[in-house]
Scaffold this motif. Structure first.
Motif, PDB file in Angstrom:
ATOM      1  N   ILE A   1       0.880  -1.095   0.079  1.00 45.75           N
ATOM      2  CA  ILE A   1       0.095  -0.188  -0.026  1.00 45.75           C
ATOM      3  C   ILE A   1       0.986   1.209  -0.202  1.00 45.75           C
ATOM      4  N   CYS A   2       0.274   2.517  -0.219  1.00 43.73           N
ATOM      5  CA  CYS A   2       1.010   3.411  -0.350  1.00 43.73           C
ATOM      6  C   CYS A   2       0.463   4.709   0.282  1.00 43.73           C
ATOM      7  N   SER A   3       1.157   5.535   1.124  1.00 44.82           N
ATOM      8  CA  SER A   3       0.802   6.900   1.670  1.00 44.82           C
ATOM      9  C   SER A   3       1.953   7.790   1.462  1.00 44.82           C
ATOM     10  N   ASP A   4       1.402   8.905   1.013  1.00 41.68           N
ATOM     11  CA  ASP A   4       2.241  10.277   0.670  1.00 41.68           C
ATOM     12  C   ASP A   4       3.503   9.610  -0.177  1.00 41.68           C
ATOM     13  N   SER A   5       3.142   8.979  -1.185  1.00 45.57           N
ATOM     14  CA  SER A   5       4.191   8.356  -2.152  1.00 45.57           C
ATOM     15  C   SER A   5       5.334   7.838  -1.297  1.00 45.57           C
ATOM     16  N   LYS A   6       5.179   7.040  -0.398  1.00 49.98           N
ATOM     17  CA  LYS A   6       5.955   6.274   0.414  1.00 49.98           C
ATOM     18  C   LYS A   6       5.346   5.114   0.352  1.00 49.98           C
ATOM     19  N   PRO A   7       6.061   3.791  -0.114  1.00 46.05           N
ATOM     20  CA  PRO A   7       5.397   2.557  -0.110  1.00 46.05           C
ATOM     21  C   PRO A   7       5.571   1.912   1.166  1.00 46.05           C
ATOM     22  N   TYR A   8       4.540   1.249   1.465  1.00 46.46           N
ATOM     23  CA  TYR A   8       4.653   0.165   2.802  1.00 46.46           C
ATOM     24  C   TYR A   8       4.011  -1.050   2.493  1.00 46.46           C
ATOM     25  N   SER A   9       4.863  -2.101   2.898  1.00 46.39           N
ATOM     26  CA  SER A   9       4.389  -3.643   2.568  1.00 46.39           C
ATOM     27  C   SER A   9       4.490  -4.445   3.655  1.00 46.39           C
ATOM     28  N   LEU A  10       3.642  -5.291   3.614  1.00 44.51           N
ATOM     29  CA  LEU A  10       3.683  -6.214   4.985  1.00 44.51           C
ATOM     30  C   LEU A  10       3.221  -7.635   4.758  1.00 44.51           C
ATOM     31  N   PRO A  11       3.667  -8.440   5.279  1.00 45.45           N
ATOM     32  CA  PRO A  11       3.168  -9.794   5.098  1.00 45.45           C
ATOM     33  C   PRO A  11       1.988 -10.120   5.878  1.00 45.45           C
ATOM     34  N   LEU A  12       0.900 -10.918   5.107  1.00 40.29           N
ATOM     35  CA  LEU A  12      -0.457 -10.967   5.950  1.00 40.29           C
ATOM     36  C   LEU A  12      -0.620 -12.684   5.791  1.00 40.29           C
ATOM     37  N   ASN A  13      -1.519 -13.236   6.768  1.00 38.46           N
ATOM     38  CA  ASN A  13      -2.341 -14.283   6.494  1.00 38.46           C
ATOM     39  C   ASN A  13      -3.487 -13.872   5.591  1.00 38.46           C
ATOM     40  N   PHE A  14      -3.742 -14.826   4.774  1.00 34.11           N
ATOM     41  CA  PHE A  14      -4.880 -14.371   3.823  1.00 34.11           C
ATOM     42  C   PHE A  14      -5.645 -15.626   3.381  1.00 34.11           C
ATOM     43  N   VAL A  15      -6.787 -15.290   2.922  1.00 33.76           N
ATOM     44  CA  VAL A  15      -7.617 -16.337   2.132  1.00 33.76           C
ATOM     45  C   VAL A  15      -8.229 -15.845   0.911  1.00 33.76           C
ATOM     46  N   ALA A  16      -8.248 -16.788  -0.090  1.00 31.97           N
ATOM     47  CA  ALA A  16      -9.195 -16.205  -1.093  1.00 31.97           C
ATOM     48  C   ALA A  16     -10.472 -16.904  -1.259  1.00 31.97           C
ATOM     49  N   ILE A  17     -11.443 -16.208  -1.314  1.00 32.18           N
ATOM     50  CA  ILE A  17     -12.807 -16.470  -1.356  1.00 32.18           C
ATOM     51  C   ILE A  17     -13.721 -15.852  -2.518  1.00 32.18           C
ATOM     52  N   ASN A  18     -14.123 -16.529  -3.497  1.00 35.28           N
ATOM     53  CA  ASN A  18     -14.728 -16.024  -4.595  1.00 35.28           C
ATOM     54  C   ASN A  18     -14.010 -14.958  -5.277  1.00 35.28           C
ATOM     55  N   LYS A  19     -12.765 -15.148  -5.597  1.00 28.62           N
ATOM     56  CA  LYS A  19     -11.759 -14.365  -6.366  1.00 28.62           C
ATOM     57  C   LYS A  19     -11.582 -12.889  -5.431  1.00 28.62           C
ATOM     58  N   GLU A  20     -11.905 -13.023  -4.296  1.00 31.56           N
ATOM     59  CA  GLU A  20     -11.322 -11.821  -3.456  1.00 31.56           C
ATOM     60  C   GLU A  20     -10.536 -12.262  -2.287  1.00 31.56           C
ATOM     61  N   ILE A  21      -9.551 -11.367  -2.047  1.00 31.53           N
ATOM     62  CA  ILE A  21      -8.410 -11.648  -0.970  1.00 31.53           C
ATOM     63  C   ILE A  21      -9.101 -11.065   0.399  1.00 31.53           C
ATOM     64  N   PHE A  22      -9.220 -11.934   1.266  1.00 29.58           N
ATOM     65  CA  PHE A  22      -9.548 -11.555   2.706  1.00 29.58           C
ATOM     66  C   PHE A  22      -8.359 -11.821   3.773  1.00 29.58           C
TER      67      PHE A  22
END
Length: 146
Positions: free
Chosen positions: A27-48
């Motif tokens: 994600i990005c705030s004030d032209s500064k990128p921010y990335s983070l690892p997450l647990n996730f699940v894909a449901i009906n072509k959406e990431i939760f």
């Protein structure tokens, strides 16, 4: 230049997402990128994914909900000496599959949808069970705070 192959097979993409232990949210705030690892699940072509209602990630998303999400399935690191004995580092490479998804993040406020998403997360990460259904009253406060 290496040739990059695009994965278009929907079932292969779904399998990569299902098997991945975590993904990286960018994600990005004030032209500064921010990335983070997450647990996730894909449901009906959406990431939760889940998180608290406060913090850096939430603040950034509230100001800019555009995001990129990626997962990588590693196969093999091939050292340069695999294909040459000249000492040339150029042939070194890494074999992997990746899925990159660009989109917009939406907050889930509906209690049933949150409970359902969290249930899918538990099914993915604790396949053997051993926990009370997320419909149980013990989770109400936690789900409302998520």
């Amino acid at each position: 230049m290496r040739k990059i192959y695009e994965i278009k097979d929907e079932s292969l993409i779904e399998n990569i997402l299902e098997d991945a232990e975590y993904g990286t949210l960018a994600i990005c705030s004030d032209s500064k990128p921010y990335s983070l690892p997450l647990n996730f699940v894909a449901i009906n072509k959406e990431i939760f994914f889940h998180g608290g209602k406060k913090g850096k990630k939430i603040n950034i998303i509230k100001n800019n909900n555009s995001a990129s999400f990626s997962v990588v399935e590693s196969y093999s690191l091939l050292p340069s000496y695999f294909s040459t004995d000249t000492g040339n580092a150029s042939p070194a490479t890494h074999m992997f599959k990746s899925v990159i998804i660009d989109g917009e993040i939406e907050f889930v406020e509906d209690y049933e949808q949150k409970s359902n998403g969290l249930a899918f997360l538990m099914q993915k990460y604790q396949k053997e069970g051993g926990y009370k259904s997320l419909n149980d009253a013990i989770y109400k406060k936690i789900i409302n705070a998520t």
